[in-house]
Design an enzyme around this catalytic site. Sequence first.
Site, PDB file in Angstrom:
ATOM      1  N   ASN A  59       4.425   7.363  -3.748  1.00  0.00           N
ATOM      2  CA  ASN A  59       3.193   8.147  -3.614  1.00  0.00           C
ATOM      3  C   ASN A  59       3.373   9.409  -2.780  1.00  0.00           C
ATOM      4  OD1 ASN A  59       1.300   6.859  -5.273  1.00  0.00           O
ATOM      5  ND2 ASN A  59       1.266   5.128  -3.859  1.00  0.00           N
ATOM      6  N   SER A  95      -0.251   0.082  -1.591  1.00  0.00           N
ATOM      7  CA  SER A  95       0.322   1.335  -2.104  1.00  0.00           C
ATOM      8  C   SER A  95       0.497   2.359  -0.997  1.00  0.00           C
ATOM      9  CB  SER A  95      -0.546   1.979  -3.173  1.00  0.00           C
ATOM     10  OG  SER A  95      -1.480   1.157  -3.718  1.00  0.00           O
ATOM     11  N   GLU A 138       9.251  -0.997  -5.075  1.00  0.00           N
ATOM     12  CA  GLU A 138       9.668  -0.410  -3.797  1.00  0.00           C
ATOM     13  C   GLU A 138       9.636  -1.544  -2.782  1.00  0.00           C
ATOM     14  OE1 GLU A 138       8.439   4.063  -2.694  1.00  0.00           O
ATOM     15  OE2 GLU A 138       6.749   2.877  -3.311  1.00  0.00           O
ATOM     16  N   HIS A 192       6.121  -3.329  -3.343  1.00  0.00           N
ATOM     17  CA  HIS A 192       5.185  -2.443  -4.052  1.00  0.00           C
ATOM     18  C   HIS A 192       5.536  -2.383  -5.536  1.00  0.00           C
ATOM     19  CE1 HIS A 192       3.432   1.885  -4.538  1.00  0.00           C
ATOM     20  NE2 HIS A 192       2.575   0.965  -4.906  1.00  0.00           N
TER      21      HIS A 192
HETATM   22  P1  NAD Z   1      -8.280  -5.016  -7.967  1.00  0.00           P
HETATM   23  O1  NAD Z   1      -9.593  -4.539  -7.431  1.00  0.00           O
HETATM   24  O2  NAD Z   1      -8.052  -5.036  -9.439  1.00  0.00           O
HETATM   25  O3  NAD Z   1      -7.995  -6.512  -7.440  1.00  0.00           O
HETATM   26  C1  NAD Z   1      -8.174  -6.932  -6.116  1.00  0.00           C
HETATM   27  C2  NAD Z   1      -8.589  -8.392  -6.138  1.00  0.00           C
HETATM   28  O4  NAD Z   1      -8.499  -8.918  -4.809  1.00  0.00           O
HETATM   29  C3  NAD Z   1     -10.034  -8.624  -6.608  1.00  0.00           C
HETATM   30  O5  NAD Z   1     -10.044  -9.572  -7.674  1.00  0.00           O
HETATM   31  C4  NAD Z   1     -10.731  -9.164  -5.350  1.00  0.00           C
HETATM   32  O6  NAD Z   1     -11.737 -10.114  -5.638  1.00  0.00           O
HETATM   33  C5  NAD Z   1      -9.575  -9.825  -4.628  1.00  0.00           C
HETATM   34  N1  NAD Z   1      -9.791 -10.033  -3.185  1.00  0.00           N
HETATM   35  C6  NAD Z   1     -10.366  -9.187  -2.298  1.00  0.00           C
HETATM   36  N2  NAD Z   1     -10.340  -9.733  -1.054  1.00  0.00           N
HETATM   37  C7  NAD Z   1      -9.730 -10.952  -1.171  1.00  0.00           C
HETATM   38  C8  NAD Z   1      -9.402 -11.993  -0.261  1.00  0.00           C
HETATM   39  N3  NAD Z   1      -9.696 -11.896   1.037  1.00  0.00           N
HETATM   40  N4  NAD Z   1      -8.781 -13.099  -0.744  1.00  0.00           N
HETATM   41  C9  NAD Z   1      -8.464 -13.208  -2.048  1.00  0.00           C
HETATM   42  N5  NAD Z   1      -8.753 -12.241  -2.962  1.00  0.00           N
HETATM   43  C10 NAD Z   1      -9.377 -11.130  -2.528  1.00  0.00           C
HETATM   44  O7  NAD Z   1      -7.157  -4.129  -7.214  1.00  0.00           O
HETATM   45  P2  NAD Z   1      -5.647  -3.808  -7.690  1.00  0.00           P
HETATM   46  O8  NAD Z   1      -5.627  -2.536  -8.458  1.00  0.00           O
HETATM   47  O9  NAD Z   1      -5.065  -5.047  -8.281  1.00  0.00           O
HETATM   48  O10 NAD Z   1      -4.962  -3.481  -6.279  1.00  0.00           O
HETATM   49  C11 NAD Z   1      -4.561  -4.499  -5.397  1.00  0.00           C
HETATM   50  C12 NAD Z   1      -3.543  -3.946  -4.403  1.00  0.00           C
HETATM   51  O11 NAD Z   1      -2.420  -3.428  -5.125  1.00  0.00           O
HETATM   52  C13 NAD Z   1      -4.039  -2.808  -3.517  1.00  0.00           C
HETATM   53  O12 NAD Z   1      -3.462  -2.918  -2.247  1.00  0.00           O
HETATM   54  C14 NAD Z   1      -3.508  -1.566  -4.237  1.00  0.00           C
HETATM   55  O13 NAD Z   1      -3.327  -0.464  -3.390  1.00  0.00           O
HETATM   56  C15 NAD Z   1      -2.186  -2.079  -4.730  1.00  0.00           C
HETATM   57  N6  NAD Z   1      -1.611  -1.348  -5.874  1.00  0.00           N
HETATM   58  C16 NAD Z   1      -2.403  -0.933  -6.907  1.00  0.00           C
HETATM   59  C17 NAD Z   1      -1.851  -0.252  -7.986  1.00  0.00           C
HETATM   60  C18 NAD Z   1      -2.704   0.210  -9.151  1.00  0.00           C
HETATM   61  O14 NAD Z   1      -2.240   1.056  -9.938  1.00  0.00           O
HETATM   62  N7  NAD Z   1      -3.912  -0.297  -9.305  1.00  0.00           N
HETATM   63  C19 NAD Z   1      -0.462  -0.021  -8.029  1.00  0.00           C
HETATM   64  C20 NAD Z   1       0.337  -0.499  -6.981  1.00  0.00           C
HETATM   65  C21 NAD Z   1      -0.252  -1.155  -5.909  1.00  0.00           C
END
Ligand code: NAD
Length: 284
Positions: free
Chosen positions: A191, A120, A153, A141
Site C-alpha cells: 500500500n 492492510s 506480505e 497480509h
Molecule cells: P469485511 O467487512 O468483509 O469482513 C470483516 C468481518 O469481521 C465481518 O464479517 C465482521 O462481522 C467480522 N468481525 C468484526 N469484528 C469481529 C470480532 N470481534 N470477532 C469476529 N468477527 C468480527 O472486511 P474485509 O474486507 O474482509 O477486511 C478484513 C481485514 O482484512 C481488514 O483488516 C482489512 O484491512 C484487511 N484486508 C482487506 C483487503 C480487501 O481488499 N478488502 C485486502 C487485504 C487486507
Amino acid sequence: MDIQRVSVIGAGQMGSGIAQVAAQSGLHVTLVDVDEARVNKGLQTIEKNLGRQQEKGRLTEEQKGEILGRLHPMTDLAAAVAEVDLVIEAVVENKQVKADLFRQLDEHAPAHTILATNTSSLPITEIAAATKRPEKVIGMHFMNPVPVMKLVEVIRGLATSDETFRVVDRLARHMGKTPVEVQDFPGFVSNRVLMPMINEAIYAVYEGVATPEAIDEVMKLGMNHPMGPLTLADFIGLDTCLYIMETLYEGFGDSKYRPCPLLRKYVAAGWLGRKTGRGFYVYE
Ligand code: NAD
C-alpha cells in the site's frame, strides 16, 4: 513447529477466502464471526467458490466434501482458538477493535499459538503490544481475492521472533502462496507504493488533467497495468483508500502522502466505489 489447526477470525471478504485456502491445503480450520448469520454467509461464499472449481473440473465432489469437512463455523471465540496452532485475524480495519481482540486471543489461545493479523495498514508492533506474547505476533497480509492472488506480505513487528517468521513463511508456501518479508512501517510495501499512485491519479482528475476513463486508459495501455488506478480504487473502496492515505500521512508526517481533497469529498458524499454503486464510475 508444524501448523495443523488454524482459526480464522472474521468471515467477511478476506476471512472466508483465507479459511477456504487453508482448508484446501489440508489444515483444520475454525471460522469465527460475531453471529451465526455472518459466519454462515462466509461459509456459503466458500461453498459457492468450491462449486465453481468443481464445475471447471478442478475439484471432485469428494474433494469438495473433504475440504468442507475441515471447516468448522463457530461464534464462540474462546472455544474456537482453544486448540489451534495459529490464529489469522481478518476483522474490520480498526485499531481498537483489533487490540481488544488480540487481548482476548492472548487469553484464550494456548501458549504456543502464533497470532497473525491480515491488517492492510495498522502497525503490527502496536497490535502485538496488546498481548503478552509480542514475539508470536506477526502480519500476514493476503491480497483480495485470496484464492486467486499469490502474494502474502509477511510483516515482522519489532518483537516478532525469527521462529515465528519461519513458521509463517513456511505455512504461506504450504498454502500455495508466495510470501515476501517486509518490516513494520506504514502501508508496508504494497500500500505504500500502490496508494500514492492511486492518490496521484485522483489528483489528475481533481486538476482536470484528464477524465477517469482517459487516466485508466493511459495506465493500462502505457504501463501494462491490468486495471486502471481509478477502476482499482473503486474496487478497493474509496473509504479504504482514504483510510490508508491517512495512515501514510500520519505515520510519515510527509506532505507527499496528503490525501487528495477530491477523494475526501467522494467519501463524504458516500461515493465509495463499487460497493455503493458510485465512485469514479457509476455501477448499475
Ligand atoms: P469485511 O467487512 O468483509 O469482513 C470483516 C468481518 O469481521 C465481518 O464479517 C465482521 O462481522 C467480522 N468481525 C468484526 N469484528 C469481529 C470480532 N470481534 N470477532 C469476529 N468477527 C468480527 O472486511 P474485509 O474486507 O474482509 O477486511 C478484513 C481485514 O482484512 C481488514 O483488516 C482489512 O484491512 C484487511 N484486508 C482487506 C483487503 C480487501 O481488499 N478488502 C485486502 C487485504 C487486507
